[in-house]
Motif scaffolding. Structure first.
Motif, mmCIF file in Angstrom:
data_model
loop_
_atom_site.group_PDB
_atom_site.id
_atom_site.type_symbol
_atom_site.label_atom_id
_atom_site.label_comp_id
_atom_site.label_asym_id
_atom_site.label_seq_id
_atom_site.Cartn_x
_atom_site.Cartn_y
_atom_site.Cartn_z
ATOM 1 N N ASP A 79 16.617 48.927 -39.187
ATOM 2 C CA ASP A 79 17.814 49.422 -39.878
ATOM 3 C C ASP A 79 18.955 49.726 -38.915
ATOM 4 O O ASP A 79 19.942 50.357 -39.287
ATOM 5 N N GLY A 80 18.839 49.266 -37.669
ATOM 6 C CA GLY A 80 19.935 49.373 -36.717
ATOM 7 C C GLY A 80 20.001 50.658 -35.917
ATOM 8 O O GLY A 80 20.962 50.872 -35.171
ATOM 9 N N LEU A 81 18.993 51.509 -36.032
ATOM 10 C CA LEU A 81 19.014 52.772 -35.296
ATOM 11 C C LEU A 81 18.433 52.604 -33.901
ATOM 12 O O LEU A 81 17.412 51.942 -33.712
ATOM 13 N N LEU A 82 19.084 53.203 -32.938
ATOM 14 C CA LEU A 82 18.613 53.174 -31.560
ATOM 15 C C LEU A 82 17.319 53.974 -31.465
ATOM 16 O O LEU A 82 17.237 55.110 -31.914
ATOM 17 N N LEU A 83 16.294 53.357 -30.861
ATOM 18 C CA LEU A 83 15.006 54.019 -30.679
ATOM 19 C C LEU A 83 14.744 54.372 -29.223
ATOM 20 O O LEU A 83 14.126 55.391 -28.918
ATOM 21 N N LEU A 84 15.196 53.527 -28.322
ATOM 22 C CA LEU A 84 14.898 53.696 -26.903
ATOM 23 C C LEU A 84 15.991 52.982 -26.120
ATOM 24 O O LEU A 84 16.460 51.930 -26.530
ATOM 25 N N GLY A 102 21.440 60.474 -25.828
ATOM 26 C CA GLY A 102 20.876 59.154 -25.566
ATOM 27 C C GLY A 102 19.627 59.281 -24.732
ATOM 28 O O GLY A 102 19.499 60.183 -23.936
ATOM 29 N N ALA A 103 18.705 58.362 -24.929
ATOM 30 C CA ALA A 103 17.470 58.366 -24.148
ATOM 31 C C ALA A 103 17.748 57.824 -22.769
ATOM 32 O O ALA A 103 18.708 57.124 -22.543
ATOM 33 N N LYS A 153 13.466 60.804 -33.316
ATOM 34 C CA LYS A 153 13.598 62.265 -33.218
ATOM 35 C C LYS A 153 13.826 62.703 -31.783
ATOM 36 O O LYS A 153 14.578 63.644 -31.530
ATOM 37 N N SER A 154 13.177 62.026 -30.816
ATOM 38 C CA SER A 154 13.369 62.401 -29.416
ATOM 39 C C SER A 154 14.803 62.118 -28.964
ATOM 40 O O SER A 154 15.355 62.857 -28.158
ATOM 41 N N LEU A 155 15.405 61.050 -29.486
ATOM 42 C CA LEU A 155 16.806 60.757 -29.163
ATOM 43 C C LEU A 155 17.743 61.823 -29.725
ATOM 44 O O LEU A 155 18.689 62.243 -29.077
ATOM 45 N N GLU A 156 17.464 62.242 -30.950
ATOM 46 C CA GLU A 156 18.316 63.231 -31.606
ATOM 47 C C GLU A 156 18.240 64.591 -30.928
ATOM 48 O O GLU A 156 19.190 65.357 -30.969
#
Length: 165
Positions: A39-44, A163-164, A154-157
């Motif tokens: 869905d286009g969300l940054l994960l890492l 940002g990670a 959640k870790s990014l937020e």
């Protein structure tokens, strides 16, 4: 690149951070890397959170704002190529490369629509980058479950820089 903050993360999340850090540090010419959900969300990301201060301290040619910019670009290219593949009826998209005068952008499918995006400078050897991306995808694809994607998001937020690393 600074070391990622992995305290409190699962072993799978720490492993993905390690794989991403290794990709950036081992492959010459890689500027930045982003893993993006379907869905286009940054994960890492390899981006340590580009603020004006950090950009002044470490000027790098790349997406202007942050890892979120690279994630947006990767997601857009992913969507465009998937649409093209459906129209052309050639099956799923495995990877996409955009060659520019001063660099390249590589996008590779991971799993469930997640994507790995790599921004390389002009010195990056496209075949070496693609090979190492395939290794990352092979190692990450089977562990990138919905639960792990949620944990990474959640870790990014929760990071103060947004940002990670």
């Amino acid at each position: 690149m600074t070391a990622p903050t992995t305290y409190g993360l699962s072993s799978e999340a720490r492993n993905l951070h390690w794989l991403l850090t290794n990709l950036v540090e081992e492959v010459p010419g890689i500027q930045s890397v982003a893993v993006v959900s379907s869905d286009g969300l940054l994960l890492l990301s390899s981006d340590p959170g580009h603020t004006e201060q950090s950009r002044a301290a470490r000027p790098v040619k790349g997406p202007r704002g942050s890892a979120a910019d690279l994630a947006t670009i990767v997601s857009g290219i992913g969507s465009l190529t998937v649409g093209a593949a459906k129209l052309l009826e050639f099956g799923g998209v495995k990877h996409t490369m955009v060659a520019m005068d001063e660099g390249s952008l590589f996008v590779m499918s991971i799993s469930d629509g997640s994507l790995l995006g790599v921004h390389g400078n002009a010195e990056a050897d496209m075949s070496v980058v693609a090979y190492h991306m395939a290794l990352f995808v092979g190692r990450a694809g089977h562990v990138l479950t919905p639960e792990l994607r949620s944990e990474l998001r959640k870790s990014l937020e929760s990071e103060p820089t947004g940002g990670a690393r």
